[in-house]
Write a protein that holds these residues in place. Structure first.
Motif, PDB file in Angstrom:
ATOM      1  N   VAL A  36      13.393  19.013  -5.174  1.00  0.00           N
ATOM      2  CA  VAL A  36      11.991  18.719  -4.909  1.00  0.00           C
ATOM      3  C   VAL A  36      11.708  17.261  -5.260  1.00  0.00           C
ATOM      4  N   GLN A  37      11.084  16.569  -4.344  1.00  0.00           N
ATOM      5  CA  GLN A  37      10.697  15.183  -4.588  1.00  0.00           C
ATOM      6  C   GLN A  37       9.217  15.001  -4.322  1.00  0.00           C
ATOM      7  N   LEU A  38       8.558  14.307  -5.234  1.00  0.00           N
ATOM      8  CA  LEU A  38       7.141  13.995  -5.101  1.00  0.00           C
ATOM      9  C   LEU A  38       6.985  12.496  -5.298  1.00  0.00           C
ATOM     10  N   VAL A  39       6.353  11.836  -4.344  1.00  0.00           N
ATOM     11  CA  VAL A  39       6.211  10.384  -4.406  1.00  0.00           C
ATOM     12  C   VAL A  39       4.740  10.020  -4.260  1.00  0.00           C
ATOM     13  N   GLU A  40       4.174   9.459  -5.321  1.00  0.00           N
ATOM     14  CA  GLU A  40       2.769   9.058  -5.316  1.00  0.00           C
ATOM     15  C   GLU A  40       2.621   7.632  -4.792  1.00  0.00           C
ATOM     16  N   SER A  41       1.455   7.360  -4.242  1.00  0.00           N
ATOM     17  CA  SER A  41       1.116   6.013  -3.803  1.00  0.00           C
ATOM     18  C   SER A  41      -0.397   5.858  -3.852  1.00  0.00           C
ATOM     19  N   GLY A  42      -0.848   4.602  -3.762  1.00  0.00           N
ATOM     20  CA  GLY A  42      -2.282   4.343  -3.666  1.00  0.00           C
ATOM     21  C   GLY A  42      -2.940   3.836  -4.929  1.00  0.00           C
ATOM     22  N   GLY A  43      -2.185   3.752  -6.014  1.00  0.00           N
ATOM     23  CA  GLY A  43      -2.776   3.232  -7.235  1.00  0.00           C
ATOM     24  C   GLY A  43      -3.051   1.745  -7.146  1.00  0.00           C
ATOM     25  N   GLY A  44      -3.731   1.205  -8.152  1.00  0.00           N
ATOM     26  CA  GLY A  44      -4.020  -0.217  -8.158  1.00  0.00           C
ATOM     27  C   GLY A  44      -5.096  -0.565  -9.151  1.00  0.00           C
ATOM     28  N   LEU A  45      -5.606  -1.787  -9.003  1.00  0.00           N
ATOM     29  CA  LEU A  45      -6.657  -2.309  -9.870  1.00  0.00           C
ATOM     30  C   LEU A  45      -7.976  -2.293  -9.103  1.00  0.00           C
ATOM     31  N   VAL A  46      -9.002  -1.746  -9.703  1.00  0.00           N
ATOM     32  CA  VAL A  46     -10.306  -1.662  -9.046  1.00  0.00           C
ATOM     33  C   VAL A  46     -11.399  -1.882 -10.094  1.00  0.00           C
ATOM     34  N   GLN A  47     -12.526  -2.410  -9.662  1.00  0.00           N
ATOM     35  CA  GLN A  47     -13.655  -2.589 -10.565  1.00  0.00           C
ATOM     36  C   GLN A  47     -14.385  -1.277 -10.783  1.00  0.00           C
ATOM     37  N   ALA A  48     -15.049  -1.171 -11.899  1.00  0.00           N
ATOM     38  CA  ALA A  48     -15.853   0.010 -12.190  1.00  0.00           C
ATOM     39  C   ALA A  48     -16.857   0.237 -11.050  1.00  0.00           C
ATOM     40  N   GLY A  49     -16.986   1.497 -10.663  1.00  0.00           N
ATOM     41  CA  GLY A  49     -17.850   1.849  -9.544  1.00  0.00           C
ATOM     42  C   GLY A  49     -17.133   1.898  -8.209  1.00  0.00           C
ATOM     43  N   GLY A  50     -15.916   1.402  -8.175  1.00  0.00           N
ATOM     44  CA  GLY A  50     -15.149   1.377  -6.943  1.00  0.00           C
ATOM     45  C   GLY A  50     -14.428   2.687  -6.664  1.00  0.00           C
ATOM     46  N   SER A  51     -13.617   2.658  -5.611  1.00  0.00           N
ATOM     47  CA  SER A  51     -12.915   3.862  -5.161  1.00  0.00           C
ATOM     48  C   SER A  51     -11.442   3.574  -4.913  1.00  0.00           C
ATOM     49  N   LEU A  52     -10.648   4.605  -5.059  1.00  0.00           N
ATOM     50  CA  LEU A  52      -9.237   4.579  -4.700  1.00  0.00           C
ATOM     51  C   LEU A  52      -8.865   5.943  -4.135  1.00  0.00           C
ATOM     52  N   ARG A  53      -7.860   5.947  -3.261  1.00  0.00           N
ATOM     53  CA  ARG A  53      -7.342   7.206  -2.731  1.00  0.00           C
ATOM     54  C   ARG A  53      -5.856   7.285  -3.018  1.00  0.00           C
ATOM     55  N   LEU A  54      -5.489   8.243  -3.827  1.00  0.00           N
ATOM     56  CA  LEU A  54      -4.084   8.464  -4.142  1.00  0.00           C
ATOM     57  C   LEU A  54      -3.495   9.466  -3.150  1.00  0.00           C
ATOM     58  N   SER A  55      -2.233   9.269  -2.833  1.00  0.00           N
ATOM     59  CA  SER A  55      -1.513  10.196  -1.970  1.00  0.00           C
ATOM     60  C   SER A  55      -0.217  10.604  -2.644  1.00  0.00           C
ATOM     61  N   CYS A  56       0.252  11.777  -2.300  1.00  0.00           N
ATOM     62  CA  CYS A  56       1.517  12.278  -2.832  1.00  0.00           C
ATOM     63  C   CYS A  56       2.267  12.956  -1.680  1.00  0.00           C
ATOM     64  N   ALA A  57       3.444  12.446  -1.380  1.00  0.00           N
ATOM     65  CA  ALA A  57       4.284  13.016  -0.333  1.00  0.00           C
ATOM     66  C   ALA A  57       5.327  13.917  -0.968  1.00  0.00           C
ATOM     67  N   ALA A  58       5.436  15.142  -0.463  1.00  0.00           N
ATOM     68  CA  ALA A  58       6.333  16.129  -1.055  1.00  0.00           C
ATOM     69  C   ALA A  58       7.451  16.494  -0.099  1.00  0.00           C
TER      70      ALA A  58
END
Length: 124
Positions: free
Chosen positions: A2-24
């Motif tokens: 089983v492999q799980l690979v996350e992506s989408g992290g980063g640096l953001v200012q308070a109040g902002g948004s991010l979308r994380l993804s995980c491919a399995a």
């Protein structure tokens, strides 16, 4: 394997948004629940959100309820975590994990398969 690979992290200012993804891969994705967890420096890994095998049932930690949304695409073997209204206290390494059954579970020890994590940093 089983492999799980996350992506989408980063640096953001308070109040902002991010979308994380995980491919399995390596497992019948649509047969198992999925979860997102996070671990801040010096703290234990904690539950963030989980989703059932079909995507119908979800559960959230109180600290993220109303701001984060977990979703999955069984056709693409991916799970996502949409994070809105981010706060500095959301800063952590975020991990996706594959559940032990089709149903939502929240305990760290209940998950056997984990990704490598992706860093999310929220600046004030």
């Amino acid at each position: 394997q089983v492999q799980l690979v996350e992506s989408g992290g980063g640096l953001v200012q308070a109040g902002g948004s991010l979308r994380l993804s995980c491919a399995a891969s390596g497992r019948t994705f649509s047969s198992y629940s999925m979860g997102w967890f996070r671990q801040a420096p010096g703290k234990e890994r904690e539950f963030v959100a989980a989703i059932s095998f079909s995507g119908v049932l979800t559960k959230y930690a109180n600290s993220v309820k109303g701001r984060f949304t977990i979703s999955r695409d069984n056709a693409k073997n991916t799970v996502h975590l949409q994070m809105n209204s981010l706060k500095p206290e959301d800063t952590a390494v975020y991990y996706c994990a594959s559940g032990p059954s089709p149903y939502v579970v929240v305990g760290v020890d209940e998950y056997k398969y984990w990704g490598q994590g992706t860093q999310v940093t929220v600046s004030s």
